[in-house]
Design an enzyme around this catalytic site. Sequence first.
Site, PDB file in Angstrom:
ATOM      1  N   SER A  67      -3.456  -8.749  11.535  1.00  0.00           N
ATOM      2  CA  SER A  67      -4.784  -8.278  11.171  1.00  0.00           C
ATOM      3  C   SER A  67      -5.860  -8.953  12.026  1.00  0.00           C
ATOM      4  O   SER A  67      -5.849  -8.821  13.250  1.00  0.00           O
ATOM      5  CB  SER A  67      -5.009  -8.505   9.677  1.00  0.00           C
ATOM      6  OG  SER A  67      -6.118  -7.790   9.214  1.00  0.00           O
TER       7      SER A  67
ATOM      8  N   ASP B 222      -0.957   1.836   6.259  1.00  0.00           N
ATOM      9  CA  ASP B 222      -1.886   0.711   6.254  1.00  0.00           C
ATOM     10  C   ASP B 222      -3.237   1.211   5.746  1.00  0.00           C
ATOM     11  O   ASP B 222      -3.892   2.021   6.406  1.00  0.00           O
ATOM     12  CB  ASP B 222      -2.009   0.151   7.671  1.00  0.00           C
ATOM     13  CG  ASP B 222      -2.768  -1.162   7.732  1.00  0.00           C
ATOM     14  OD1 ASP B 222      -3.701  -1.347   6.939  1.00  0.00           O
ATOM     15  OD2 ASP B 222      -2.430  -2.004   8.589  1.00  0.00           O
TER      16      ASP B 222
ATOM     17  N   HIS C  58      -0.467  -2.765   4.771  1.00  0.00           N
ATOM     18  CA  HIS C  58      -1.095  -3.714   5.685  1.00  0.00           C
ATOM     19  C   HIS C  58      -0.488  -5.111   5.531  1.00  0.00           C
ATOM     20  O   HIS C  58      -0.164  -5.768   6.520  1.00  0.00           O
ATOM     21  CB  HIS C  58      -2.601  -3.776   5.412  1.00  0.00           C
ATOM     22  CG  HIS C  58      -3.349  -4.664   6.350  1.00  0.00           C
ATOM     23  ND1 HIS C  58      -3.473  -4.390   7.690  1.00  0.00           N
ATOM     24  CD2 HIS C  58      -4.015  -5.840   6.143  1.00  0.00           C
ATOM     25  CE1 HIS C  58      -4.188  -5.336   8.278  1.00  0.00           C
ATOM     26  NE2 HIS C  58      -4.526  -6.230   7.355  1.00  0.00           N
TER      27      HIS C  58
END
Length: 273
Positions: free
Chosen positions: A95, A224, A253
């Site tokens: 991320s 995601d 995610h």
Amino acid sequence: MPYITTSDGTQIYYTDQGEGQPVVLSHGWPLSSDAWQVELKLLADNGYRAIAHDRRGHGRSSQPYTGNDMDTYARDLAELVEQLDLHDLVVIGHSTGGGEVVRYAAQHGVGRVVKVITAGAVPPIMVKSDSNPDGTPIEAFDEIRAGVLKDRSQFYLDLAIPFYGGNRDGAQVSNGATYDFWRQGMLVGLTAAYDCVKAFSETDFTDDLKALDVPILIAQGDDDQIVPIADAAHKAIDLVAHGTLKVYPGAPHGIYGAYQEALDKDILAFIAG
């Protein structure tokens, strides 16, 4: 606990396990190096030196008012690598951490970094603009900032659900995972949590991706809900010279469950390959 002190006096906490080729892992927002506990052990057990740090403002690191931006995050990582004298280095980022390691590798890591791995990473750029019409509208990030300011404790509990795909039919996300996300989030200083939203959403990593001259594995789940794959991995793969794209059907995610098991196997294979 081990720390390094950066050139601006910020203390960066890190954990260091195992011996062998070094692998540095960078976490997502609003987490800490604790998010990589499984991978730290896995890498160390497989003959690597596994290192994960808490980004400034997060976890056990200092909480300075300034420097909560991607250039500083990448410089902090560079200073960690330099102070530990790491070479033949693999960097892994999830991320926000994916943006951090891409910028680090492109702007600081030449001659040290040999491979890059990202998972659900924010590059090339998240926010919608005239040059990125498919991006996420700025209002979505404004809502994140407002949620953090109003009641960050409840906000993190609520965010953990889509983060791990707990709102999908048949999802099996434990209460423990949800509360560990909350626990890590509550360690972030409010200023860092707020400012990092701009860092992960508005930083343009296009030139960094183009500059990478080492192999990169770009991994992402196709469900995601936090970083849309169409505006992330599917675009990033077209910008890198030596990229491998791996899409995980139905994966969220957050690195969790079956997705974590599959991704960890692919991480080991990519590093060894």
